[in-house]
Design a protein around this motif. Structure first.
Motif, PDB file in Angstrom:
ATOM      1  N   ALA A 150      46.081  26.005  42.481  1.00 14.33           N
ATOM      2  CA  ALA A 150      47.324  26.766  42.598  1.00 14.33           C
ATOM      3  C   ALA A 150      47.541  27.570  41.328  1.00 14.33           C
ATOM      4  O   ALA A 150      46.984  27.253  40.265  1.00 14.33           O
ATOM      5  N   ALA A 151      48.357  28.626  41.436  1.00 16.37           N
ATOM      6  CA  ALA A 151      48.680  29.464  40.277  1.00 16.37           C
ATOM      7  C   ALA A 151      50.174  29.727  40.253  1.00 16.37           C
ATOM      8  O   ALA A 151      50.791  29.969  41.296  1.00 16.37           O
ATOM      9  N   PHE A 152      50.733  29.673  39.057  1.00 14.18           N
ATOM     10  CA  PHE A 152      52.163  29.927  38.861  1.00 14.18           C
ATOM     11  C   PHE A 152      52.343  31.054  37.850  1.00 14.18           C
ATOM     12  O   PHE A 152      51.614  31.125  36.859  1.00 14.18           O
ATOM     13  N   ALA A 153      53.313  31.905  38.076  1.00 14.08           N
ATOM     14  CA  ALA A 153      53.631  33.005  37.163  1.00 14.08           C
ATOM     15  C   ALA A 153      54.995  32.758  36.535  1.00 14.08           C
ATOM     16  O   ALA A 153      55.978  32.492  37.239  1.00 14.08           O
ATOM     17  N   GLY A 154      55.066  32.856  35.206  1.00 15.04           N
ATOM     18  CA  GLY A 154      56.294  32.556  34.474  1.00 15.04           C
ATOM     19  C   GLY A 154      57.281  33.704  34.414  1.00 15.04           C
ATOM     20  O   GLY A 154      57.106  34.758  35.041  1.00 15.04           O
ATOM     21  N   MET A 205      42.773  34.739  42.163  1.00 12.65           N
ATOM     22  CA  MET A 205      42.933  33.524  42.961  1.00 12.65           C
ATOM     23  C   MET A 205      42.493  33.759  44.408  1.00 12.65           C
ATOM     24  O   MET A 205      41.760  32.944  44.993  1.00 12.65           O
ATOM     25  N   ASN A 206      42.922  34.865  44.990  1.00 14.75           N
ATOM     26  CA  ASN A 206      42.553  35.162  46.385  1.00 14.75           C
ATOM     27  C   ASN A 206      41.042  35.298  46.532  1.00 14.75           C
ATOM     28  O   ASN A 206      40.457  34.848  47.532  1.00 14.75           O
ATOM     29  N   ASN A 236      38.864  33.746  44.998  1.00 12.57           N
ATOM     30  CA  ASN A 236      38.276  32.405  44.941  1.00 12.57           C
ATOM     31  C   ASN A 236      38.850  31.479  46.010  1.00 12.57           C
ATOM     32  O   ASN A 236      38.742  30.258  45.903  1.00 12.57           O
ATOM     33  N   GLY A 237      39.488  32.067  47.013  1.00 16.32           N
ATOM     34  CA  GLY A 237      39.995  31.289  48.135  1.00 16.32           C
ATOM     35  C   GLY A 237      41.259  30.510  47.856  1.00 16.32           C
ATOM     36  O   GLY A 237      41.565  29.548  48.572  1.00 16.32           O
ATOM     37  N   VAL A 238      42.004  30.913  46.819  1.00 13.60           N
ATOM     38  CA  VAL A 238      43.240  30.214  46.464  1.00 13.60           C
ATOM     39  C   VAL A 238      44.434  31.063  46.885  1.00 13.60           C
ATOM     40  O   VAL A 238      44.556  32.219  46.468  1.00 13.60           O
ATOM     41  N   TYR A 239      45.293  30.481  47.717  1.00  9.37           N
ATOM     42  CA  TYR A 239      46.480  31.202  48.199  1.00  9.37           C
ATOM     43  C   TYR A 239      47.771  30.452  47.871  1.00  9.37           C
ATOM     44  O   TYR A 239      48.842  30.826  48.331  1.00  9.37           O
ATOM     45  N   ASN A 240      47.643  29.411  47.068  1.00  9.44           N
ATOM     46  CA  ASN A 240      48.826  28.669  46.613  1.00  9.44           C
ATOM     47  C   ASN A 240      49.386  29.348  45.357  1.00  9.44           C
ATOM     48  O   ASN A 240      49.019  29.004  44.237  1.00  9.44           O
ATOM     49  N   LEU A 241      50.219  30.319  45.569  1.00  3.26           N
ATOM     50  CA  LEU A 241      50.792  31.102  44.474  1.00  3.26           C
ATOM     51  C   LEU A 241      52.304  30.916  44.471  1.00  3.26           C
ATOM     52  O   LEU A 241      52.925  30.833  45.532  1.00  3.26           O
ATOM     53  N   GLU A 242      52.887  30.884  43.294  1.00  9.51           N
ATOM     54  CA  GLU A 242      54.343  30.728  43.221  1.00  9.51           C
ATOM     55  C   GLU A 242      54.893  31.372  41.955  1.00  9.51           C
ATOM     56  O   GLU A 242      54.375  31.144  40.850  1.00  9.51           O
ATOM     57  N   CYS A 243      55.922  32.199  42.121  1.00 10.04           N
ATOM     58  CA  CYS A 243      56.597  32.812  40.977  1.00 10.04           C
ATOM     59  C   CYS A 243      57.967  32.195  40.733  1.00 10.04           C
ATOM     60  O   CYS A 243      58.549  32.384  39.655  1.00 10.04           O
ATOM     61  N   ARG A 244      58.502  31.468  41.714  1.00  9.49           N
ATOM     62  CA  ARG A 244      59.842  30.886  41.573  1.00  9.49           C
ATOM     63  C   ARG A 244      59.732  29.532  40.878  1.00  9.49           C
ATOM     64  O   ARG A 244      59.964  28.479  41.474  1.00  9.49           O
ATOM     65  N   VAL A 245      59.389  29.602  39.591  1.00 10.94           N
ATOM     66  CA  VAL A 245      59.114  28.376  38.844  1.00 10.94           C
ATOM     67  C   VAL A 245      60.385  27.625  38.461  1.00 10.94           C
ATOM     68  O   VAL A 245      60.310  26.542  37.877  1.00 10.94           O
ATOM     69  N   ASP A 246      61.549  28.177  38.755  1.00  9.64           N
ATOM     70  CA  ASP A 246      62.809  27.481  38.468  1.00  9.64           C
ATOM     71  C   ASP A 246      63.241  26.586  39.616  1.00  9.64           C
ATOM     72  O   ASP A 246      64.336  26.018  39.590  1.00  9.64           O
ATOM     73  N   GLY A 247      62.396  26.465  40.643  1.00  7.61           N
ATOM     74  CA  GLY A 247      62.708  25.577  41.758  1.00  7.61           C
ATOM     75  C   GLY A 247      63.540  26.202  42.850  1.00  7.61           C
ATOM     76  O   GLY A 247      63.969  25.513  43.782  1.00  7.61           O
ATOM     77  N   ASP A 276      44.248  19.944  42.161  1.00  2.00           N
ATOM     78  CA  ASP A 276      43.259  19.519  41.170  1.00  2.00           C
ATOM     79  C   ASP A 276      43.184  20.488  39.992  1.00  2.00           C
ATOM     80  O   ASP A 276      42.861  20.089  38.872  1.00  2.00           O
ATOM     81  N   VAL A 277      43.452  21.783  40.251  1.00  2.00           N
ATOM     82  CA  VAL A 277      43.421  22.817  39.218  1.00  2.00           C
ATOM     83  C   VAL A 277      44.698  23.641  39.323  1.00  2.00           C
ATOM     84  O   VAL A 277      45.076  24.065  40.425  1.00  2.00           O
ATOM     85  N   VAL A 278      45.355  23.856  38.195  1.00  2.00           N
ATOM     86  CA  VAL A 278      46.594  24.644  38.176  1.00  2.00           C
ATOM     87  C   VAL A 278      46.473  25.705  37.086  1.00  2.00           C
ATOM     88  O   VAL A 278      46.143  25.396  35.932  1.00  2.00           O
ATOM     89  N   TYR A 279      46.734  26.949  37.459  1.00  6.63           N
ATOM     90  CA  TYR A 279      46.701  28.058  36.505  1.00  6.63           C
ATOM     91  C   TYR A 279      48.147  28.444  36.181  1.00  6.63           C
ATOM     92  O   TYR A 279      48.917  28.809  37.066  1.00  6.63           O
TER      93      TYR A 279
END
Length: 674
Positions: A308-312, A327-328, A330-341, A502-505
């Motif tokens: 997964a990848a998160f943007a601050g 990420m895309n 490499n087959g990763v589609y778990n993306l999130e920018c709303r890191v404040d929940g 397992d991996v978080v960016y």
């Protein structure tokens, strides 16, 4: 409309226009000290004297309204003699310390003394001295230089909304200060330095640091909140020396808050200037090649759906797009920018932007604030609301935690219980035709966020905040990157659990809300510019560039696309974020298809055409958004508790730490003592 002649030039002006304003429209300069476009007119410095035909003596042009058939002369001998006399009186007690004054080179008194003054004085008396005042961590005072123009008093009372400053005594004993010695308790106190025409009020953190002619000036934007205030970064070598406001009537007018102005010293501390990798449980310096290879191996080895990848909050659009592409690929589609929940519907722009625009606050005839403290979350929005209240005495109501907003408001409750009825009663009682809702994005936190958003939409429609001519529903974000990330789709294709990855960016992510949810055994790649919470959790660290060290696009809470420009170089071997991601893509075997910033922006504009238009308020079409369901009935919480410590830059800033100690925790200690 009055017609008059100024220096034999005819002009027709709107009723109520002053002679000084009319002269400005003709390009005629009239000197002034006390007059300021954004403040009330006191007419007490008399530097703007002009000759008015038929008047027995020169008149103050800032306070004299234009009338039909007036004949005005701004450069006659009588006017010149009057200005010389005024300047001579101004300098009776002014100290001769220009060589050591921080206002040197930018001083109105210096400039006007040269242009309009006299080369000698007829006064032989000793100069008086005035004791310096304490005004807080960001304002240095040398009150002997004060010419009693009262700009600082008027700014504090009218714009900042605090009555801490006043003029004491009379005649030659007049002086300006706080009635009881204390810090100026305003998030906008740094603007007092800008409005002071002499060196009486100067910047304490910037004292004796540089002269204006030594500095390189870069016009850019601020990222400490989601407003995108227009600023000028002054730098010398590789160091940002100061930040000043730029005029933008649609966003920040000509003001900025103290965090925007003074947090720049945080760019010098706790910086990440080289890559690191974790070996045997400890972080060790590494080359770029080692760090890239280490991270790429882990990313390629991650199982399907296990990365997964998160943007601050401080990320530019280009870096987030590059991370999304990497990420895309490499087959990763778990993306999130709303890191404040937060959790809200992003299908329609009207559901997540400040739809009406910040300047449209002045068009509203009633304002309902929900779940936000704009004084802390967006000080310039709060100042705009106060300006509108001063001009039109509009009714303001607040739903959420009670706060000191610097203008009167009706507190309609701490939570959303019976919110539809409460909002309807408020608007009905005020009789508003153009009501505005300002909703803090923080109220969309948790699983019920979409339901809360749907409730806000229904209420906005029912109270008349949405019509064919008026869209008064506005979401106030606190993160500079948030709207831009949503616009490029930096969002999950389906919900995912960070605790199962397992991996978080982490691209500039230091939010405890996100870090606490990450799987303790996960491999964490952190890319950022400060060694804060995210770097502490990391297994690989890529040193990135701060907002003053790269060019990038940001989208403010209105949806307005703006460009930040590079002012200084990043420290050490740190690089711009998109370049790091482009290099990493080679090691993962999926090289990105752009080699420079122009190609990256071309790719951005091709897929998202809205980024091709800079600094324009986008049109918002009203449509259904949000979900159904029960909403929390408890008290709403604001997104920001401490205005001065909100991100990694401010937390590294000694000035912001001192402001927090004095203005936030000092007050709390006093209240506890009482």
């Amino acid at each position: 409309m009055p017609k008059l002649k100024i220096n034999d030039q005819e002009i027709e002006v709107a009723p109520g226009t002053s002679i000084l304003q009319a002269a400005e429209q003709l390009g005629i300069e009239i000197p002034r000290f006390c007059y300021h476009d954004k403040l009330s007119v006191p007419a007490n410095c008399r530097m703007c004297l002009v000759e008015l035909e038929g008047a027995p003596k020169p008149v103050a042009s800032c306070a004299m309204a234009c009338g039909d058939n007036m004949v005005v002369r701004t450069g006659s001998e009588k006017v010149k003699k009057g200005r010389k006399g005024v300047m001579e009186m101004m300098l009776i007690n002014h100290p001769l310390d220009c060589p050591i004054c921080d206002q040197g080179g930018e001083c109105d008194l210096q400039d006007q003394a040269v242009a309009y003054g006299f080369d000698r004085s007829r006064y032989d008396e000793n100069k008086r001295a005035v004791k310096d005042k304490y005004m807080g961590p960001v304002i240095k005072t040398v009150m002997t230089r004060c010419i009693n123009c009262t700009r600082c008093i008027r700014f504090a009372e009218e714009i900042a909304g605090v009555d801490d400053l006043g003029q004491l005594n009379r005649g030659e004993d007049s002086e300006i200060g706080t009635f009881i010695e204390k810090a100026i308790n305003s998030e906008m106190s740094g603007n007092l330095v800008d409005v002071c025409p002499v060196g009486a009020l100067t910047s304490k953190p910037y004292a004796f640091k540089a002269r204006p002619w030594e500095l390189k000036k870069t016009e850019t934007i601020d990222v400490h909140d989601a407003l995108g205030c227009n600023i000028r970064v002054d730098s010398r070598g590789a160091e940002v020396m100061r930040v000043l406001p730029r005029l933008h009537e649609g966003i920040n007018e000509e003001w900025i808050d103290d965090r925007t102005r003074h947090a720049c010293d945080g760019l010098k501390y706790k910086r990440l200037d080289r890559p690191y990798i974790r070996k045997n449980g400890k972080m060790a310096e590494a080359s770029w090649e080692e760090a890239f290879a280490f991270a790429a191996d882990k990313l390629k080895a991650a199982g399907k759906g296990k990365a997964a990848a998160f943007a601050g909050d401080l990320c530019d659009v280009e870096s987030m797009l590059a991370l999304k592409d990497l990420m895309n690929a490499n087959g990763v589609y778990n993306l999130e920018c709303r890191v404040d929940g937060t959790n809200y519907d992003v299908r329609e722009r009207a559901g997540y932007v400040f739809s009406s625009g910040i300047a449209a606050i002045e068009q509203a005839d009633a304002i309902l604030i929900v779940g936000t403290n704009p004084r802390k979350e967006a000080a310039l929005v709060n100042a705009r609301i106060r300006k509108t209240w001063l001009d039109k005495q509009i009714p303001v109501a607040l739903v959420g935690a009670a706060a000191d907003l610097n203008y009167p408001f009706t507190h309609l409750g701490a939570g959303l219980k019976d919110f539809e009825k409460v909002a309807a009663d408020f608007v009905k009682k005020t009789g508003a035709k153009r009501p505005m809702m300002i909703v803090g994005a923080g109220i969309f936190a948790g699983e019920s966020g979409s339901a809360v958003q749907g409730l806000m939409r229904r209420v906005a429609e029912s109270i008349g905040a949405v019509s064919a001519e008026w869209i008064g529903f506005n979401v106030l974000h606190t993160a500079a990157s948030r709207v831009g990330a949503i616009e490029i789709g930096f969002l999950p294709s389906m919900p995912f659990d960070a605790g199962q990855m397992d991996v978080v960016y982490l691209l500039g992510v230091d939010n405890e809300e996100t870090l606490s949810q990450i799987n303790p055994k996960a491999f964490v790649i952190y890319q950022g510019h400060h060694g804060d919470a995210g770097a502490k959790r990391a297994d690989v660290i890529f040193p990135g560039a701060a907002y003053t060290e790269k060019s990038g696009l940001y989208v403010n809470t209105e949806g307005r696309v703006q460009m930040a420009k590079k002012a200084v170089d990043a420290p050490g071997v740190a690089r711009e974020d998109w370049k790091i991601l482009r290099a990493l893509s080679v090691y993962t075997g999926t090289p990105l298809k752009y080699d420079d910033l122009f190609q990256l922006r071309a790719r951005l504009v091709k897929e998202y055409p809205q980024f091709d238009v800079l600094d324009e308020l986008p049109a918002v079409q009203w449509a259904a958004f949000g979900g159904e369901g029960a909403v929390p009935q408890g008290d709403l919480k604001n997104a920001i508790d401490d205005f001065y410590l909100t991100n990694v830059i401010t937390k590294a800033s000694p000035t912001m730490a001192e402001c927090s100690r004095v203005l936030v925790h000092g007050e709390q200690m006093m209240e506890a003592a009482e």
